[in-house]
Design a protein around this motif. Structure first.
Motif, PDB file in Angstrom:
ATOM      1  N   GLU A  16     -10.974  26.909  37.531  1.00 44.63           N
ATOM      2  CA  GLU A  16     -11.802  25.989  36.748  1.00 44.63           C
ATOM      3  C   GLU A  16     -11.201  24.587  36.747  1.00 44.63           C
ATOM      4  O   GLU A  16     -11.926  23.606  36.811  1.00 44.63           O
ATOM      5  CB  GLU A  16     -11.955  26.490  35.308  1.00 44.63           C
ATOM      6  N   LEU A  17      -9.877  24.496  36.689  1.00 42.46           N
ATOM      7  CA  LEU A  17      -9.215  23.193  36.692  1.00 42.46           C
ATOM      8  C   LEU A  17      -9.422  22.487  38.027  1.00 42.46           C
ATOM      9  O   LEU A  17      -9.911  21.357  38.074  1.00 42.46           O
ATOM     10  CB  LEU A  17      -7.717  23.341  36.405  1.00 42.46           C
ATOM     11  N   ILE A  18      -9.062  23.132  39.114  1.00 42.75           N
ATOM     12  CA  ILE A  18      -9.135  22.447  40.410  1.00 42.75           C
ATOM     13  C   ILE A  18     -10.544  22.394  40.973  1.00 42.75           C
ATOM     14  O   ILE A  18     -10.816  21.621  41.886  1.00 42.75           O
ATOM     15  CB  ILE A  18      -8.156  23.045  41.441  1.00 42.75           C
ATOM     16  N   GLY A  19     -11.450  23.180  40.416  1.00 48.74           N
ATOM     17  CA  GLY A  19     -12.816  23.202  40.917  1.00 48.74           C
ATOM     18  C   GLY A  19     -13.761  22.215  40.261  1.00 48.74           C
ATOM     19  O   GLY A  19     -14.911  22.090  40.669  1.00 48.74           O
ATOM     20  N   LYS A  20     -13.270  21.475  39.277  1.00 54.23           N
ATOM     21  CA  LYS A  20     -14.140  20.492  38.623  1.00 54.23           C
ATOM     22  C   LYS A  20     -14.488  19.371  39.591  1.00 54.23           C
ATOM     23  O   LYS A  20     -13.702  19.035  40.485  1.00 54.23           O
ATOM     24  CB  LYS A  20     -13.445  19.893  37.398  1.00 54.23           C
ATOM     25  N   ARG A  21     -15.650  18.795  39.376  1.00 59.82           N
ATOM     26  CA  ARG A  21     -16.110  17.708  40.237  1.00 59.82           C
ATOM     27  C   ARG A  21     -15.076  16.595  40.280  1.00 59.82           C
ATOM     28  O   ARG A  21     -14.561  16.187  39.244  1.00 59.82           O
ATOM     29  CB  ARG A  21     -17.443  17.165  39.726  1.00 59.82           C
ATOM     30  N   TRP A  22     -14.776  16.115  41.461  1.00 59.66           N
ATOM     31  CA  TRP A  22     -13.856  15.035  41.775  1.00 59.66           C
ATOM     32  C   TRP A  22     -12.383  15.442  41.758  1.00 59.66           C
ATOM     33  O   TRP A  22     -11.547  14.747  42.320  1.00 59.66           O
ATOM     34  CB  TRP A  22     -14.038  13.824  40.848  1.00 59.66           C
ATOM     35  N   THR A  23     -12.030  16.547  41.124  1.00 64.14           N
ATOM     36  CA  THR A  23     -10.622  16.906  40.980  1.00 64.14           C
ATOM     37  C   THR A  23      -9.947  17.136  42.332  1.00 64.14           C
ATOM     38  O   THR A  23      -8.845  16.635  42.577  1.00 64.14           O
ATOM     39  CB  THR A  23     -10.454  18.130  40.072  1.00 64.14           C
ATOM     40  N   LEU A  59      -5.781  16.565  34.262  1.00 59.79           N
ATOM     41  CA  LEU A  59      -4.711  16.976  35.176  1.00 59.79           C
ATOM     42  C   LEU A  59      -3.335  16.702  34.571  1.00 59.79           C
ATOM     43  O   LEU A  59      -2.389  17.465  34.772  1.00 59.79           O
ATOM     44  CB  LEU A  59      -4.866  16.274  36.521  1.00 59.79           C
ATOM     45  N   GLU A  60      -3.250  15.632  33.800  1.00 57.27           N
ATOM     46  CA  GLU A  60      -1.996  15.319  33.107  1.00 57.27           C
ATOM     47  C   GLU A  60      -1.716  16.361  32.016  1.00 57.27           C
ATOM     48  O   GLU A  60      -0.586  16.852  31.892  1.00 57.27           O
ATOM     49  CB  GLU A  60      -2.094  13.923  32.501  1.00 57.27           C
ATOM     50  N   ALA A  61      -2.741  16.722  31.262  1.00 55.94           N
ATOM     51  CA  ALA A  61      -2.587  17.725  30.206  1.00 55.94           C
ATOM     52  C   ALA A  61      -2.187  19.076  30.789  1.00 55.94           C
ATOM     53  O   ALA A  61      -1.443  19.837  30.164  1.00 55.94           O
ATOM     54  CB  ALA A  61      -3.880  17.851  29.402  1.00 55.94           C
ATOM     55  N   VAL A  65      -0.491  16.479  37.161  1.00 51.84           N
ATOM     56  CA  VAL A  65      -0.322  15.067  37.478  1.00 51.84           C
ATOM     57  C   VAL A  65       0.529  14.434  36.381  1.00 51.84           C
ATOM     58  O   VAL A  65       0.430  14.813  35.214  1.00 51.84           O
ATOM     59  CB  VAL A  65      -1.700  14.357  37.571  1.00 51.84           C
ATOM     60  N   GLU A  66       1.341  13.481  36.801  1.00 54.27           N
ATOM     61  CA  GLU A  66       2.184  12.754  35.851  1.00 54.27           C
ATOM     62  C   GLU A  66       1.823  11.278  35.903  1.00 54.27           C
ATOM     63  O   GLU A  66       1.591  10.724  36.988  1.00 54.27           O
ATOM     64  CB  GLU A  66       3.651  12.954  36.222  1.00 54.27           C
ATOM     65  N   LEU A  81       1.737  13.527  41.634  1.00 56.88           N
ATOM     66  CA  LEU A  81       1.716  14.968  41.414  1.00 56.88           C
ATOM     67  C   LEU A  81       3.066  15.421  40.868  1.00 56.88           C
ATOM     68  O   LEU A  81       4.110  14.910  41.271  1.00 56.88           O
ATOM     69  CB  LEU A  81       1.415  15.705  42.716  1.00 56.88           C
ATOM     70  N   THR A  82       3.033  16.359  39.970  1.00 50.14           N
ATOM     71  CA  THR A  82       4.254  16.985  39.467  1.00 50.14           C
ATOM     72  C   THR A  82       4.702  18.020  40.501  1.00 50.14           C
ATOM     73  O   THR A  82       3.960  18.304  41.456  1.00 50.14           O
ATOM     74  CB  THR A  82       3.974  17.692  38.131  1.00 50.14           C
ATOM     75  N   PRO A  83       5.876  18.607  40.318  1.00 46.52           N
ATOM     76  CA  PRO A  83       6.290  19.654  41.257  1.00 46.52           C
ATOM     77  C   PRO A  83       5.262  20.789  41.384  1.00 46.52           C
ATOM     78  O   PRO A  83       4.977  21.250  42.495  1.00 46.52           O
ATOM     79  CB  PRO A  83       7.621  20.144  40.670  1.00 46.52           C
ATOM     80  N   ILE A  84       4.669  21.209  40.276  1.00 45.84           N
ATOM     81  CA  ILE A  84       3.657  22.280  40.368  1.00 45.84           C
ATOM     82  C   ILE A  84       2.384  21.742  41.036  1.00 45.84           C
ATOM     83  O   ILE A  84       1.690  22.476  41.734  1.00 45.84           O
ATOM     84  CB  ILE A  84       3.364  22.920  38.986  1.00 45.84           C
TER      85      ILE A  84
END
Length: 109
Positions: A16-23, A59-61, A65-66, A81-84
């Motif tokens: 759901e996180l990575i599948g959002k529009r524009w992500t 993405l920050e939450a 992303v940092e 991008l953070t390490p993860i």
């Protein structure tokens, strides 16, 4: 019984996180290195400032992303991008490969 890992809450939250529009597009650009807000916006046609801001905050939450703020004057904010987050590189590469194959097959029908 089958393995429920693919349909479990962790998988669901991640997709759901990575599948959002524009992500995915935002993440793809950040794989190349840190970028300022305006640089991201300029590289992503049709994205609004509000949508880009919302996706970056999500993405920050999620700690993917940092937001980096320099101490120099004028203050400069970059997103990285953070390490993860960098661990998404093979995932996005696989989606890119699949998308090309899917598009080619889709055009044939």
């Amino acid at each position: 019984m089958g393995d429920d890992t693919a349909t479990g809450p962790d998988f669901h939250s991640a997709i759901e996180l990575i599948g959002k529009r524009w992500t995915g597009v935002i993440l793809q650009h950040l794989l190349a290195g840190p970028l300022r807000f305006n640089e991201l916006r300029d590289r992503i046609p049709r994205i609004t400032d509000a949508m880009l801001s919302q996706r970056l905050k999500e993405l920050e939450a999620a700690e993917v992303v940092e937001r980096l703020v320099t101490v120099a004057r004028p203050v400069e904010v970059r997103y990285t991008l953070t390490p993860i987050g960098t661990k998404l590189e093979p995932v996005l590469a696989a989606v890119l490969t699949w998308s090309k194959e899917w598009a080619a097959a889709h055009r044939l029908t």
